[in-house]
Design a protein around this motif. Structure first.
Motif, PDB file in Angstrom:
ATOM      1  N   THR A  79       0.989  -1.286   0.020  1.00  0.00           N
ATOM      2  CA  THR A  79       0.049   0.068  -0.147  1.00  0.00           C
ATOM      3  C   THR A  79       0.864   1.271   0.061  1.00  0.00           C
ATOM      4  O   THR A  79       0.320   2.536   0.088  1.00  0.00           O
ATOM      5  N   GLN A  80       2.377   1.118  -0.220  1.00  0.00           N
ATOM      6  CA  GLN A  80       3.020   2.223  -0.224  1.00  0.00           C
ATOM      7  C   GLN A  80       3.052   3.157   0.984  1.00  0.00           C
ATOM      8  O   GLN A  80       3.019   4.301   0.949  1.00  0.00           O
ATOM      9  N   THR A  81       2.727   2.633   2.164  1.00  0.00           N
ATOM     10  CA  THR A  81       2.613   3.425   3.418  1.00  0.00           C
ATOM     11  C   THR A  81       3.707   4.003   3.776  1.00  0.00           C
ATOM     12  O   THR A  81       4.913   3.227   4.043  1.00  0.00           O
ATOM     13  N   LYS A  82       3.901   5.270   4.113  1.00  0.00           N
ATOM     14  CA  LYS A  82       5.048   6.026   4.368  1.00  0.00           C
ATOM     15  C   LYS A  82       5.247   6.306   5.849  1.00  0.00           C
ATOM     16  O   LYS A  82       4.735   7.315   6.042  1.00  0.00           O
ATOM     17  N   VAL A  83       5.898   5.411   6.550  1.00  0.00           N
ATOM     18  CA  VAL A  83       5.926   5.520   8.048  1.00  0.00           C
ATOM     19  C   VAL A  83       7.304   4.919   8.476  1.00  0.00           C
ATOM     20  O   VAL A  83       7.505   3.485   8.143  1.00  0.00           O
ATOM     21  N   LEU A 145       1.136   2.463  16.683  1.00  0.00           N
ATOM     22  CA  LEU A 145       1.609   3.634  16.056  1.00  0.00           C
ATOM     23  C   LEU A 145       1.836   4.787  17.096  1.00  0.00           C
ATOM     24  O   LEU A 145       0.913   4.764  17.949  1.00  0.00           O
ATOM     25  N   LEU A 146       2.940   5.428  17.083  1.00  0.00           N
ATOM     26  CA  LEU A 146       3.316   6.386  18.241  1.00  0.00           C
ATOM     27  C   LEU A 146       3.156   7.715  17.484  1.00  0.00           C
ATOM     28  O   LEU A 146       3.821   7.888  16.311  1.00  0.00           O
ATOM     29  N   ASP A 147       2.778   8.653  18.092  1.00  0.00           N
ATOM     30  CA  ASP A 147       2.750  10.075  17.583  1.00  0.00           C
ATOM     31  C   ASP A 147       4.240  10.676  17.889  1.00  0.00           C
ATOM     32  O   ASP A 147       5.076   9.774  18.578  1.00  0.00           O
ATOM     33  N   ALA A 148       4.415  11.734  17.461  1.00  0.00           N
ATOM     34  CA  ALA A 148       5.786  12.514  17.740  1.00  0.00           C
ATOM     35  C   ALA A 148       6.237  12.460  19.263  1.00  0.00           C
ATOM     36  O   ALA A 148       7.553  12.857  19.299  1.00  0.00           O
ATOM     37  N   LEU A 168      -5.100   1.906  10.224  1.00  0.00           N
ATOM     38  CA  LEU A 168      -3.883   2.444  10.661  1.00  0.00           C
ATOM     39  C   LEU A 168      -3.527   3.644   9.467  1.00  0.00           C
ATOM     40  O   LEU A 168      -3.115   4.676   9.877  1.00  0.00           O
ATOM     41  N   ARG A 169      -3.571   3.126   8.291  1.00  0.00           N
ATOM     42  CA  ARG A 169      -3.318   4.131   7.151  1.00  0.00           C
ATOM     43  C   ARG A 169      -4.072   5.423   7.194  1.00  0.00           C
ATOM     44  O   ARG A 169      -3.609   6.442   6.936  1.00  0.00           O
ATOM     45  N   ALA A 170      -5.515   5.430   7.662  1.00  0.00           N
ATOM     46  CA  ALA A 170      -6.379   6.682   7.758  1.00  0.00           C
ATOM     47  C   ALA A 170      -5.620   7.438   8.667  1.00  0.00           C
ATOM     48  O   ALA A 170      -5.919   8.597   8.724  1.00  0.00           O
ATOM     49  N   LEU A 171      -4.716   7.021   9.887  1.00  0.00           N
ATOM     50  CA  LEU A 171      -4.351   7.759  10.821  1.00  0.00           C
ATOM     51  C   LEU A 171      -3.274   8.499  10.353  1.00  0.00           C
ATOM     52  O   LEU A 171      -2.643   9.551  10.972  1.00  0.00           O
ATOM     53  N   LEU A 172      -2.652   8.122   9.309  1.00  0.00           N
ATOM     54  CA  LEU A 172      -1.321   8.795   8.591  1.00  0.00           C
ATOM     55  C   LEU A 172      -1.679  10.000   7.904  1.00  0.00           C
ATOM     56  O   LEU A 172      -1.466  10.586   7.357  1.00  0.00           O
TER      57      LEU A 172
END
Length: 172
Positions: A79-83, A145-148, A168-172
């Motif tokens: 899905t080419q998720t960039k994280v 998934l952690l925020d900054a 998960l992707r929707a949160l990015l």
């Protein structure tokens, strides 16, 4: 033959020393400060060393967790998720620490060297992580998934699913 015996004894001791923690709902909580070491032998403090970036931790408690982690990695890639993604093998107990070199070398033999910096083994603080997320159904990866700031903004521990990946992707 001797290596097989050592690995068998190590695995027996690993499974004999685990404490069971009920699964937790950790979304909204700050991930605990834990130390580990990458397979490239660099110390890493989570979540502090994530450089203030949104990051994904794929936490595994047993060798069988790797199957689940691999499905997440393939889904993220397809899905080419960039994280930034870190695999975090997390093992509790005294005996695993005694055999950490053997365990890490086994992981190195199955993971291409360029990926070693993204695999952070946690031994000493393993129990702390397992208590934080829970370790029921230990074959399932813990997807965190952690925020900054190191706060958990997504948590999933039910195995891989396309719906969970899309959430998960929707949160990015």
């Amino acid at each position: 033959m001797m290596r097989f015996i050592l690995v068998s004894v190590a695995l027996l001791m690993l499974s004999a020393c685990s404490i069971s923690y009920p699964n937790q709902a950790i979304t909204g909580q700050v991930f605990p400060s834990v130390s580990g070491q990458t397979l490239a032998q660099q110390p890493m403090q989570l979540p502090q060393d994530l450089n203030g970036a949104v990051s994904l931790l794929l936490i595994g408690y047993k060798q069988d967790s790797q199957f689940d982690i691999d499905r997440w990695l393939i889904g993220l890639d397809m899905t080419q998720t960039k994280v930034p993604v870190y695999e975090v093998p997390t093992i509790q107990g005294v005996f695993p620490r005694m055999f950490s070199t053997l365990i890490d070398n086994g992981m190195r033999s199955g993971i291409p060297k360029p990926l070693w910096k993204g695999v952070v083994t946690v031994y000493q603080d393993g129990e702390q992580v397992q208590a934080f997320t829970g370790n029921e159904n230990p074959n399932n990866a813990r997807v965190v998934l952690l925020d900054a700031q190191g706060k958990v903004i997504y948590f999933y521990d039910q195995g891989f699913s396309v719906d969970a990946l899309n959430t998960l992707r929707a949160l990015l």
